[in-house]
Scaffold this motif. Structure first.
Motif, mmCIF file in Angstrom:
data_model
loop_
_atom_site.group_PDB
_atom_site.id
_atom_site.type_symbol
_atom_site.label_atom_id
_atom_site.label_comp_id
_atom_site.label_asym_id
_atom_site.label_seq_id
_atom_site.Cartn_x
_atom_site.Cartn_y
_atom_site.Cartn_z
ATOM 1 N N GLN A 1 1.233 -1.082 0.442
ATOM 2 C CA GLN A 1 -0.136 -0.202 0.019
ATOM 3 C C GLN A 1 1.110 1.539 -0.162
ATOM 4 O OE1 GLN A 1 -2.403 1.052 4.032
ATOM 5 N NE2 GLN A 1 -3.877 1.066 2.588
ATOM 6 N N LEU A 2 1.955 1.461 0.734
ATOM 7 C CA LEU A 2 2.663 1.894 0.640
ATOM 8 C C LEU A 2 3.421 2.476 -0.936
ATOM 9 C CD1 LEU A 2 4.374 1.732 4.026
ATOM 10 C CD2 LEU A 2 2.784 3.779 3.700
ATOM 11 N N ARG B 1 0.131 3.480 -3.550
ATOM 12 C CA ARG B 1 -0.830 4.687 -2.618
ATOM 13 C C ARG B 1 -0.529 5.726 -2.257
ATOM 14 N NH1 ARG B 1 -4.947 3.197 0.689
ATOM 15 N NH2 ARG B 1 -5.976 5.387 0.251
ATOM 16 N N ALA B 2 0.971 5.142 -1.016
ATOM 17 C CA ALA B 2 1.498 6.803 -0.580
ATOM 18 C C ALA B 2 1.980 7.697 -1.563
ATOM 19 C CB ALA B 2 3.177 6.399 0.378
ATOM 20 N N PHE C 1 -0.557 11.305 3.594
ATOM 21 C CA PHE C 1 -1.181 9.646 3.727
ATOM 22 C C PHE C 1 -1.486 9.457 4.709
ATOM 23 C CE2 PHE C 1 -0.184 5.112 2.332
ATOM 24 C CZ PHE C 1 -1.433 4.793 1.790
ATOM 25 N N MET C 2 -0.417 9.351 5.173
ATOM 26 C CA MET C 2 -0.073 8.206 6.805
ATOM 27 C C MET C 2 -0.989 8.463 7.265
ATOM 28 S SD MET C 2 2.213 6.662 5.877
ATOM 29 C CE MET C 2 4.443 6.360 4.393
#
Lengths: 500, 133
Positions: A468-469, A472-473, B20-21
């Motif tokens: 996901q990192l 998507r990040a 994002f996080m």
């Protein structure tokens, strides 16, 4: 005896005129006096001086006696080819007309005939160098033969007039250019201008200097120039240095804070120039400077702000790095380093590395190559052919660095656990380029290419948060596109990131 | 879910956050409380598009103030004012002085825990509870 008396009288006239001309600075008065004396000396009571007006090609009746006020200073006659005046100027010597009714060489101007002039003599007045200034004209209302002694007297008289006129004309030109200079300098209130003697004592203090420094000319003249220097600069003998430099180099820069009469400070940008006679003797100094205090103050303010900001940024970076260090310690003490804690600690370290590179690159950018290298070096040795990196220098902004580093960290961790960096057989190449699209947006294209990996389904790509990192990040706020696929012998990942 | 008190169940919450996080985590917290998260989105443009594109009304919103590169969430707050949607600010910058039109809105200072976020959103919704269904 009569002749002798006349000669004596004329000598007397010449001497009187010479004296008068030496004393007077007024051209009009001198010319009027010249006419009066010559009219008396020749017993006609009538004479005038005609001045050539070169531009208009005419003659102005500049002065005269025995003529109406409407003529003297007013009448202009054209310099016609056939006039008596033009004839005399061209002849360069006295021209006598005994009776104008019998004159055949030239025409006599109508206003003179109307005034009843019958006889006249025209004597050219020449300036030093031979240029014609005009004519001395003596008229008589009856037929008269101006004798040799009279024409000689008039020649002598005109020969004295020439230099006298020349001196006054030059003085007038000088005076008007001096006047222009003075007006210009006095109007320059934005510039402090003053002069000092060889001992650097103020001799001339112009209005601009008063406007800038506050002292009046009366107060400043006689003072040493050093009165406008700050005590610090005087202590450091800057005033001495300035005039010594001006003496040696001709000119010395004068760019420093100065003091005003009221003690306040003014920043001057200017210079000090040594003034010398043609033979090199020092006459004094010319100081010209502009008051740039306002500009200087804003510049100093800007510099101070920039310096303060730099300190602040460094302090913030220091604190962020420390904070990440503290978090890492707390996590280690709380969770240990086995199981899920290991992944957490590894990600914290990736964030710390990115933070460290950000502060290393100055302020708010970090370089792609350095970020990739730092991440891989945490796991393995970078040496081809096992691990090869190549690409141009590309700077990422602080906004991009964190998520970019985390994505690279996840790719590296994945490669260590399942891919090219797991054992000695696989290879990893990371290459990047920058190109512009049709909207001139610069983009980073980064290819992460693993090869030589024994691909086992379900064991090559991590699932969950790590992936996901990666996927998507970067895309969330940075508009990046990430393609992450499993090729025949390893992971292929392409990251496309718009550059700011 | 155990943390769902019921107040958030099925509520439509807009989430605007550029990091994002943080967005990812807050989204998860709200989802676990059975709220319906609209977004998260990182920018004013995307948030306004979402607001206009939603057929059903929003029940509330959580707005990060500083959206990066000088962008702030105030235009979103303005639009929500017009629509009568309650919202709260979540911000990492304690010096931001909210503009008069947005003063009096609840504000959470980052870092925000799950309990803080859920409590704040619940009281936001309680301020305009719909008639019992």
């Amino acid at each position: 005896m009569l002749d002798f008396a006349r000669i004596m009288l004329r000598q007397q006239v010449l001497a009187d005129f010479g004296e008068f001309a030496l004393r007077s600075q007024d051209l009009d008065k001198i010319l009027a006096e010249a006419c009066r004396l010559v009219g008396d000396a020749l017993g006609t009571g009538r004479s005038k001086i005609l001045e050539i007006q070169h531009k208009e090609r005419s003659l102005l009746v500049r002065a005269g006696v025995g003529w109406d006020p409407g003529i003297v200073g007013q009448l202009r006659m054209p310099m016609e080819e056939h006039s008596s005046e033009t004839f005399a100027i061209e002849a360069g010597e006295p021209v006598v007309t005994q009776d104008i009714s019998k004159e055949e060489r030239f025409d006599v101007p109508p206003f003179m005939k109307e005034a009843g002039v019958v006889a006249l003599v025209n004597v050219p007045i020449l300036l030093p160098g031979g240029r014609a200034y005009g004519l001395l004209q003596v008229d008589d209302l009856k037929v008269r033969d101006f004798g040799e002694d009279e024409t000689q007297f008039l020649r002598t008289y005109a020969a004295i007039l020439g230099p006298v006129i020349d001196r006054l004309l030059m003085a007038r030109t000088l005076y008007s250019s001096e006047e222009r200079f003075r007006l210009t300098v006095e109007a320059a209130l934005d510039y402090a201008i003053f002069l000092s003697d060889p001992q650097d004592r103020i001799t001339d203090w112009l209005p601009g200097a008063q406007a800038v420094f506050g002292w009046t000319a009366e107060e400043a003249v006689g003072q040493p120039s050093a009165i406008i220097f700050t005590p610090e600069d005087r202590e450091r003998r800057q005033d001495q240095w300035e005039i010594e430099t001006a003496c040696q180099e001709g000119v010395a820069p004068n760019v420093r804070w100065h003091v005003r009469k009221d003690g306040s400070r003014v920043f001057i940008e200017g210079s000090t120039r040594a003034l010398r006679d043609p033979d090199g003797t020092l006459r004094g100094f010319l100081k010209i400077g502009q008051d740039v205090t306002e500009r200087r103050r804003s510049e100093e303010q800007l510099r101070e702000n920039a310096a303060r900001l730099e300190v602040l940024v460094a302090e913030l970076q220091h604190r962020s790095r420390n904070l990440l260090g503290v978090i890492t310690s707390v996590a280690y003490k709380t969770l240990g380093e086995e199981g899920p804690a290991a992944g957490f600690l590894a990600r914290l370290q990736a964030l710390s590395r990115a933070q460290g590179l950000l502060s290393e690159f100055g302020s708010d950018t970090a370089e792609v190559g350095a970020l990739v290298r730092a991440e891989l070096e945490a796991h393995t040795e970078i040496s081809p052919p096992k691990v090869a990196l190549s690409g141009p220098r590309v700077l990422l902004t602080v906004r991009q660095v964190q998520n970019f580093s985390l994505a690279i960290h996840e790719l590296a961790t994945n490669a260590v656990k399942y891919g090219a960096l797991r054992d000695g057989t696989g290879q990893l190449s990371v290459t990047w380029t920058v190109s512009q699209d049709e909207t001139s947006q610069r983009r980073l294209f980064l290819d992460w290419t693993e090869s030589g990996v024994d691909v086992q389904p379900g064991k090559v790509i991590r699932r969950g948060y790590g992936r996901q990192l990666i996927e998507r990040a970067l895309s969330y706020a940075l508009h990046a596109k990430t393609e992450f696929v499993l090729g025949e012998d390893g992971v292929l990942c392409r990251i496309q990131l718009p550059l700011e | 879910m155990s943390e769902a008190t019921g107040l958030l169940v099925g509520r439509r919450i807009l989430l605007v956050e550029d990091e994002f996080m943080i967005a990812d985590t807050m989204e998860e917290w709200l989802r676990r409380a059975s709220a319906e998260v609209i977004g998260p989105v990182p920018s004013v443009k995307q948030a306004l598009e979402l607001i206009e594109g939603e057929a059903e009304a929003l029940d509330g919103a959580v707005l990060d103030v500083n959206l990066g590169r000088g962008e702030t969430a105030y235009p979103i707050a303005d639009r929500l004012n017009e629509l009568g949607v309650p919202y709260l600010f979540a911000t990492g910058d304690v010096r931001i002085i909210d503009r008069p039109t947005h003063q009096g809105r609840p504000r959470l200072n980052k870092p925000i825990s799950r309990a803080q976020l859920l409590r704040a959103v619940e009281s936001l919704l309680a301020s305009r509870l719909p008639p019992a269904r």
